[in-house]
Design a protein around this motif. Structure first.
Motif, PDB file in Angstrom:
ATOM      1  N   HIS A   1       0.830  -1.197   0.000  1.00 19.77           N
ATOM      2  CA  HIS A   1       0.000   0.000   0.000  1.00 19.77           C
ATOM      3  C   HIS A   1       0.867   1.250   0.000  1.00 19.77           C
ATOM      4  CE1 HIS A   1      -2.905  -3.070   1.456  1.00 19.77           C
ATOM      5  NE2 HIS A   1      -3.716  -2.379   0.675  1.00 19.77           N
TER       6      HIS A   1
ATOM      7  N   GLY B   1      -4.485  -6.981   3.234  1.00 21.64           N
ATOM      8  CA  GLY B   1      -5.841  -6.900   2.721  1.00 21.64           C
ATOM      9  C   GLY B   1      -5.916  -5.932   1.563  1.00 21.64           C
ATOM     10  N   ARG B   2      -7.105  -5.750   1.025  1.00 22.26           N
ATOM     11  CA  ARG B   2      -7.251  -4.857  -0.127  1.00 22.26           C
ATOM     12  C   ARG B   2      -7.041  -3.402   0.256  1.00 22.26           C
ATOM     13  NH1 ARG B   2     -12.979  -6.747  -2.423  1.00 22.26           N
ATOM     14  NH2 ARG B   2     -13.290  -6.932  -0.174  1.00 22.26           N
ATOM     15  N   SER B   3      -7.445  -3.015   1.476  1.00 28.83           N
ATOM     16  CA  SER B   3      -7.368  -1.607   1.850  1.00 28.83           C
ATOM     17  C   SER B   3      -6.271  -1.299   2.857  1.00 28.83           C
ATOM     18  CB  SER B   3      -8.710  -1.145   2.430  1.00 28.83           C
ATOM     19  OG  SER B   3      -9.078  -1.948   3.544  1.00 28.83           O
TER      20      SER B   3
ATOM     21  N   SER C   1      -2.634  -3.125   5.196  1.00 29.24           N
ATOM     22  CA  SER C   1      -1.750  -4.253   5.477  1.00 29.24           C
ATOM     23  C   SER C   1      -0.891  -3.931   6.687  1.00 29.24           C
ATOM     24  CB  SER C   1      -0.864  -4.581   4.268  1.00 29.24           C
ATOM     25  OG  SER C   1      -0.050  -3.474   3.925  1.00 29.24           O
TER      26      SER C   1
END
Length: 279
Positions: free
Chosen positions: A53, A82-84, A86
């Motif tokens: 990210h 995760g997608r949004s 980390s």
């Protein structure tokens, strides 16, 4: 004022593979040894090399030892991705001795509820204040090399120090990193915020007692930073710290980092432990 250290260069990493890095602690960041926030900045930068990210969201570390101005080894281990957001764990060692353990959350811009009820301190902006270099005689030595890395503009300046009596346990200064004030890399630029949240611990706690010149130092046990919004492009940042409670051999401090427009960029704090100086 001669700048000595450069935050971008002095946190550079050598990639060794498999989440391992090496850096060299520069003596230009000395306060009782390598300044804790500077070591934390190296850990943050290593986390950024591994994170999927683009920017840090939260940083928390324990200071486990005082390093030397020599190479350090940094190991970064992903803990959750995760997608949004980390999470990674960062371990900083020197010749096998633990210096710092950290946990770092990173994230990306997303949707959510929006509000901002912060109230910036009612203080003059940096353009209205003289620099420390203009307030003290040119031959005045800096107490530690660290201070050569910052152009500082104190909110309340006293030419006579120690003062005649107690002062409030708070510390506020506009600060600009030298020779490079901002960085395009979001993780390196966020390292400025880590250092500025770490910085006001002792300056705040010492002020009520400075007039007595007590024989103590106070190393930090930990540091916690919440990154609210990037500060890229903001050369001057207000370091706004306080240490409201000092008791039983410890004190806690809190810090907020503001830009001239009144925006809060980071907040946090930690706990320090007193150590008596041997004379």
């Amino acid at each position: 004022m001669s700048a000595m250290g450069d935050l971008g260069k002095d946190t550079e990493l050598e990639a060794l593979g498999e989440g391992r890095f090496r850096a060299v602690l520069s003596q230009d960041w000395e306060i009782w040894g390598p300044m804790g926030g500077y070591v934390a900045a190296c850990a943050l930068r290593a986390a950024g090399e591994v994170s999927p990210h683009p920017f840090p969201a939260a940083f928390s570390c324990h200071y486990l030892g005082v390093g030397h101005f020599e190479p350090i080894d940094i190991a970064v281990e992903p803990r959750r991705s995760g997608r949004s957001a980390s999470s990674v764990r960062v371990e900083v060692t020197q010749e096998g001795r633990a210096l710092l353990d950290a946990m770092v959350w990173s994230g990306d811009e997303g949707e959510g509820l929006e509000h901002d009820e912060t109230e910036p301190p009612a203080v003059p902006g940096p353009e209205a204040l003289p620099s420390m270099a203009d307030l003290v005689p040119p031959d005045t030595p800096r107490p530690y090399r660290f201070w050569h890395n910052l152009d500082s503009k104190p909110i309340a300046f006293e030419s006579t120090w120690p003062p005649e009596g107690p002062r409030p346990a708070s510390w506020q200064q506009w600060l600009r990193f030298l020779p490079t004030s901002t960085f395009s890399d979001p993780w390196v630029d966020a390292a400025r915020l880590v250092i500025l949240v770490d910085l006001p611990s002792w300056p705040s706690a010492h002020r009520p007692h400075a007039w007595r010149e007590p024989p103590f130092i106070a190393p930090s046990l930990d540091l916690n930073v919440a990154f609210h919004r990037p500060a890229h492009g903001e050369e001057w940042l207000l370091c706004d710290g306080s240490a409201p409670v000092s008791t039983r051999g410890f004190f806690g401090w809190n810090a907020r980092v503001w830009s001239p427009g009144g925006r809060l960029h980071a907040s946090g704090g930690g706990q320090c432990i007193y150590r008596r100086l041997d004379h």
